[in-house]
Design an enzyme around this catalytic site. Structure first.
Site, PDB file in Angstrom:
ATOM      1  N   ARG A 237     -10.459  35.653  33.606  1.00 54.55           N
ATOM      2  CA  ARG A 237     -10.785  34.729  32.509  1.00 54.55           C
ATOM      3  C   ARG A 237      -9.902  33.491  32.523  1.00 54.55           C
ATOM      4  O   ARG A 237     -10.215  32.509  31.854  1.00 54.55           O
ATOM      5  CB  ARG A 237     -10.659  35.447  31.156  1.00 54.55           C
ATOM      6  CG  ARG A 237     -11.749  36.485  30.894  1.00 54.55           C
ATOM      7  CD  ARG A 237     -11.724  36.962  29.454  1.00 54.55           C
ATOM      8  NE  ARG A 237     -10.470  37.615  29.110  1.00 54.55           N
ATOM      9  CZ  ARG A 237     -10.219  38.900  29.311  1.00 54.55           C
ATOM     10  NH1 ARG A 237     -11.133  39.682  29.875  1.00 54.55           N
ATOM     11  NH2 ARG A 237      -9.057  39.418  28.964  1.00 54.55           N
ATOM     12  N   ASP A 283       6.807  27.833  56.027  1.00 52.68           N
ATOM     13  CA  ASP A 283       7.846  27.801  54.983  1.00 52.68           C
ATOM     14  C   ASP A 283       9.135  28.416  55.545  1.00 52.68           C
ATOM     15  O   ASP A 283       9.919  29.027  54.822  1.00 52.68           O
ATOM     16  CB  ASP A 283       7.386  28.545  53.722  1.00 52.68           C
ATOM     17  CG  ASP A 283       8.238  28.195  52.489  1.00 52.68           C
ATOM     18  OD1 ASP A 283       8.973  27.192  52.544  1.00 52.68           O
ATOM     19  OD2 ASP A 283       8.179  28.940  51.489  1.00 52.68           O
ATOM     20  N   GLY A 319      11.662  31.359  51.056  1.00 52.28           N
ATOM     21  CA  GLY A 319      11.124  30.919  52.336  1.00 52.28           C
ATOM     22  C   GLY A 319      10.795  32.119  53.209  1.00 52.28           C
ATOM     23  O   GLY A 319      10.725  33.260  52.749  1.00 52.28           O
TER      24      GLY A 319
END
Length: 388
Positions: A237, A283, A319
Site C-alpha cells: 500500500r 559500491d 559498502g
C-alpha cells in the site's frame, strides 16, 4: 597497427554472435563480423589473437564493464587521493571494469570541493576515470548508512552551486552524479540545478514515498542509488521509491549483486521488472580484494568479516567487497541471459552517462573490451584498444 580478436562469442548490445571477430585500431572498433571475415580485415602489422588460445574453448568477448558507483579497493579509498584511486582502479580493471565513476562518501563541503576538483583533474589525463560521484551530503539522516550523520545537510542553493563549481575543470563538468534524498527541503530545486548542469541526479539514502520519488524524477532525477538499500522497502500500500522508479522508463536503478545487499530472489524480481534499466554496481570499498579486518569509510570505522563490511558496532552494511566480474557470474547464475547480464554492466551504465561510445562493441565505439573464459573468468582486458 591494429588488434584482431577472432573465434569468440561476441556479446554486445544485448545480443550474442557466435564465432565472432573484432578489430581495434587507434583506440576504436574499426570493424567486426563473424566466421573467417577477420582474415580479410587483418592488415599488415596487426596483432592477431585467437581467443581460444587465451581463454580456452567457449571464449566470450564483451565490452569493458562500467561501474557507476564504487569507493575503492586493494586497501585504498578514493578519499586518499590520486595514487589511492589509481591503486583501486588497477584492482577493478583486472576484474573487467575498464571505466569507473569515482564515488566519495559524505564529508565537509570544503573537503568535498577539494576532492571533486582533484578527481576532475585526474579524469583529464586518465581515460578510465569518468569523473566523480557525490554520495552525500544531501542524504536523509534516518537512512545515512555508512555516512557520518553529523556531516549531512539540506541541499541549499549555495552548497549545490559550490560543489558544481568545484567540478568545472577546463570548461567541462566532471561530476557525473550526485545522490540526493528528494524529500529534503530544497531538494527538488537542487535536482533541477544538478540536472541543468549536466550532472545525473540520483535518488538515494532517502525516506521518500512514491509521491516524493515521482516529484524527484519529474524534476530530472534519472538514477536510483543502490536500489533497496538505505531507502524504504516495497509495501503493497506504500510502494515507495523502488516500484515508482521501476515503472518509469526515464529511470535506471543501481543494484549491488553480491547476495548481501539484496537477496537473490529480489534482485531477479527487479531485473525482470525493469529490463534494460538496471545497472550492476559494486559500491566497493577499500577492503575489496583484501583480507578481512579493520578498515574505514570516510570518518567511520568498518569491520570486514567473511567479505561483508559493516560499520563497527552495528549491523549497518558499509559498502561491499564486490567486483563486477563476480556480479556478472552471480546474475547469470540466477538465470539471467548472458546478453542481458552483460548489458547491465555495459550498455545500461553507458546510457545513464549519455556515452554512446562506451558499453558497446559497435564499429566506431571506444575499444574497451574484456575476454572471458566459458566460466566467465577474466582472461584479458583492453582499454581504448590497449592491454592494461
Amino acid at each position: 597497427m591494429g588488434t584482431v580478436i577472432h573465434s569468440t562469442l561476441l556479446v554486445s548490445d544485448r545480443r550474442a554472435e557466435r564465432d565472432g571477430w573484432i578489430r581495434f585500431e587507434d583506440g576504436r572498433v574499426s570493424s567486426r563480423g563473424d566466421g573467417d571475415g577477420w582474415r580479410a580485415a587483418t592488415q599488415t602489422g596487426d596483432v592477431v589473437i585467437d581467443a581460444a588460445e587465451i581463454a580456452g574453448d567457449g571464449a566470450v568477448l564483451t565490452p569493458g564493464l562500467i561501474d557507476l558507483h564504487g569507493h575503492g579497493g586493494a586497501g585504498a579509498a578514493h578519499e586518499d587521493g590520486a595514487d589511492a584511486i589509481r591503486t583501486a582502479r588497477a584492482l577493478h580493471r583486472a576484474h573487467g571494469t575498464t571505466r569507473a565513476v569515482i564515488s566519495l562518501v559524505t564529508a565537509s563541503v570544503d573537503d568535498l570541493e577539494a576532492r571533486v576538483a582533484a578527481i576532475g583533474r585526474l579524469a583529464q589525463h586518465e581515460d578510465d576515470i569518468l569523473g566523480s560521484h557525490l554520495e552525500g551530503p544531501f542524504l536523509d539522516p534516518g537512512h545515512h548508512g555508512a555516512h557520518d550523520p553529523e556531516l549531512l545537510r539540506h541541499p541549499d542553493p549555495d552548497t549545490v552551486a559550490r560543489l558544481l563549481a568545484a567540478g568545472e575543470i577546463g570548461g567541462a563538468q566532471t561530476i557525473r552524479q550526485i545522490t540526493i534524498a528528494p524529500e529534503l527541503p530544497g531538494a527538488i530545486d537542487a535536482i533541477r540545478a544538478i540536472s541543468a548542469a549536466g550532472v545525473i541526479a540520483a535518488i538515494g539514502h532517502t525516506d521518500a514515498d512514491a509521491d516524493a520519488t515521482a516529484a524527484g524524477v519529474d524534476a530530472g532525477a534519472t538514477l536510483v542509488t543502490h536500489a533497496f538499500n538505505a531507502m524504504p522497502g516495497i509495501h503493497h500500500r506504500r510502494p515507495g521509491p523502488i516500484p515508482t522508479a521501476a515503472r518509469d522508463d526515464r529511470v535506471v536503478l543501481e543494484l549491488i549483486a553480491d547476495g548481501v545487499h539484496v537477496a537473490d530472489a529480489v534482485m531477479l524480481m527487479l531485473l525482470r521488472a525493469a529490463p534494460g534499466r538496471v545497472a550492476l554496481v559494486t559500491d566497493a570499498m577499500a577492503a575489496t580484494g583484501m583480507a578481512d579486518g579493520d578498515y574505514a569509510i570516510g570518518a567511520l570505522d568498518v569491520v570486514v568479516e567473511q567479505g561483508v563490511a559493516t560499520v563497527r558496532g552495528t549491523d549497518t552494511i558499509a559498502g561491499s567487497t564486490l567486483t563486477q566480474d563476480v556480479a556478472l557470474r552471480r546474475v547469470v547464475g540466477l538465470g539471467v541471459p548472458l546478453p542481458d547480464a552483460v548489458g547491465a554492466l555495459t550498455a545500461t551504465p553507458a546510457k545513464v552517462l549519455r556515452r554512446d561510445d562506451l558499453g558497446t562493441l559497435r564499429t566506431g565505439a571506444i575499444a574497451d573490451a574484456v575476454l572471458w573464459s566459458r566460466e566467465l573468468e577474466v582472461a584479458r582486458v583492453w582499454t581504448a584498444g590497449a592491454v592494461r
